[in-house]
Design a protein around this motif. Structure first.
Motif, PDB file in Angstrom:
ATOM      1  N   LYS A  82      -9.027  21.560  10.819  1.00 52.36           N
ATOM      2  CA  LYS A  82      -9.442  21.334  12.210  1.00 52.36           C
ATOM      3  C   LYS A  82     -10.139  22.570  12.764  1.00 52.36           C
ATOM      4  CE  LYS A  82      -7.600  19.999  16.709  1.00 52.36           C
ATOM      5  NZ  LYS A  82      -6.383  19.695  17.465  1.00 52.36           N
ATOM      6  N   LYS A  85     -13.635  22.870  11.245  1.00 55.20           N
ATOM      7  CA  LYS A  85     -14.561  21.888  11.832  1.00 55.20           C
ATOM      8  C   LYS A  85     -14.976  22.306  13.246  1.00 55.20           C
ATOM      9  CE  LYS A  85     -13.136  17.842   9.208  1.00 55.20           C
ATOM     10  NZ  LYS A  85     -12.490  16.514   9.249  1.00 55.20           N
ATOM     11  N   LYS A  89     -18.855  23.263  14.477  1.00 55.18           N
ATOM     12  CA  LYS A  89     -19.465  22.565  15.609  1.00 55.18           C
ATOM     13  C   LYS A  89     -19.982  23.544  16.663  1.00 55.18           C
ATOM     14  CE  LYS A  89     -16.944  18.221  15.399  1.00 55.18           C
ATOM     15  NZ  LYS A  89     -15.961  17.366  16.083  1.00 55.18           N
TER      16      LYS A  89
END
Length: 90
Positions: A82, A85, A89
């Motif tokens: 997580k 990611k 982003k």
């Protein structure tokens, strides 16, 4: 890992570097990072008695002993994925 630790236990016991299985686990605690490894070596060295009772007592008398469950590892993995990611982003 279990077979390596089992062989090392036999060598250490023969040389007198450790007196028993509990002493061995204390000495090499960083290699016993899951309860499955502890249980596997416990059985492989022919230790008699109830593993669960021994392990509970060991954890109680050795509060600095750290190990991880499969659940812990999955949780850490999910957190890391997580975070990566989110980093990608941003």
């Amino acid at each position: 890992m279990i077979s390596r630790l089992t062989n090392l236990f036999e060598i250490e016991l023969k040389n007198g570097s450790v007196t028993d299985f509990t002493d061995f686990v204390r000495k090499y605690d960083k290699y016993f990072y899951t309860s499955g490894i502890v249980k596997g070596v416990y059985s492989a060295v022919g230790h008699e008695g109830n593993f669960t009772n021994w392990f509970k007592y060991f954890k109680k008398t050795n509060p600095n002993f750290n190990y991880y469950s499969l659940r812990d590892i999955k949780k850490y993995k999910a957190t890391i994925v997580k975070s990566i990611k989110n980093y990608i982003k941003s």
